[in-house]
Design a protein around this motif. Sequence first.
Motif, PDB file in Angstrom:
ATOM      1  N   VAL A  96     -11.049  70.732  25.158  1.00 50.40           N
ATOM      2  CA  VAL A  96     -11.752  69.979  24.115  1.00 50.40           C
ATOM      3  C   VAL A  96     -10.945  68.748  23.723  1.00 50.40           C
ATOM      4  O   VAL A  96     -11.484  67.641  23.596  1.00 50.40           O
ATOM      5  CB  VAL A  96     -12.020  70.870  22.889  1.00 50.40           C
ATOM      6  N   ILE A 115     -19.310  67.126  24.475  1.00 50.72           N
ATOM      7  CA  ILE A 115     -18.335  68.148  24.856  1.00 50.72           C
ATOM      8  C   ILE A 115     -19.028  69.499  25.003  1.00 50.72           C
ATOM      9  O   ILE A 115     -18.764  70.250  25.945  1.00 50.72           O
ATOM     10  CB  ILE A 115     -17.206  68.227  23.810  1.00 50.72           C
ATOM     11  N   MET A 132     -11.195  66.049  26.321  1.00 50.02           N
ATOM     12  CA  MET A 132     -12.486  65.364  26.264  1.00 50.02           C
ATOM     13  C   MET A 132     -12.568  64.447  25.050  1.00 50.02           C
ATOM     14  O   MET A 132     -13.152  63.359  25.112  1.00 50.02           O
ATOM     15  CB  MET A 132     -13.625  66.386  26.250  1.00 50.02           C
TER      16      MET A 132
END
Length: 220
Positions: A164, A177, A167
């Motif tokens: 995460v 995401i 991204m």
Amino acid sequence: MDGTESGWTVVIADDHPLVRDAMRHALMQSLNDVQVVDASSLDEAKAAVDRLGAVDLVILDLNMPGMDGFTGLAAMRAAHPLVPVAMVSATNDETVMRRAIEFGAAGFIPKSAPLETIAEAIGQILDGQVWLPIPRNAPSSGTGTSRQDIASRLGELTPQQLKVLSMMSQGLLNKQIAFELGVGEATVKAHVTAILKKLGVHSRTQAVISARLLDFKTVD
């Protein structure tokens, strides 16, 4: 390392077959009864460690598919904290080497090193030591306490949280995401909240600035 130990299991992860062959030769030179498992990407390396269960060493190429700078190293260390990881790379940049150690690597081996040096490095790492081709107490350029603290905090993130964060650093929104990971947006929001808390920051921007430590790219 005197070469008398037996029953070693080592995962070599590099997208260049010639590099894997060189590492395999070095392992055969320094160890008896060694099982070598090849991987050409980070995902293959992680799958191999998961499958094998008991692994004595993982050798990771810094710039192979899936690594995303030091994100791959951090993800491997988060998933398997008891397995030592040795980084290999074409770079001889001392800053990169030291940063690898900050992110939990047990050693950094330049691909240009002679087979004898590679064998020595692997032996010392398996003996529980940290190996660098430079003195660990030598003056470093641009490596400070704050960076070490951030590296330590990044090391606390789970593999999913690292994805995460990676991204986020690419500018993706929570919705994007969620789509990429195949999860709900609420799950992504929960991950972001946890990331901010673990990094000790208060905004996505601050988290991304911290993540730039993971995005140190080198030419391989």
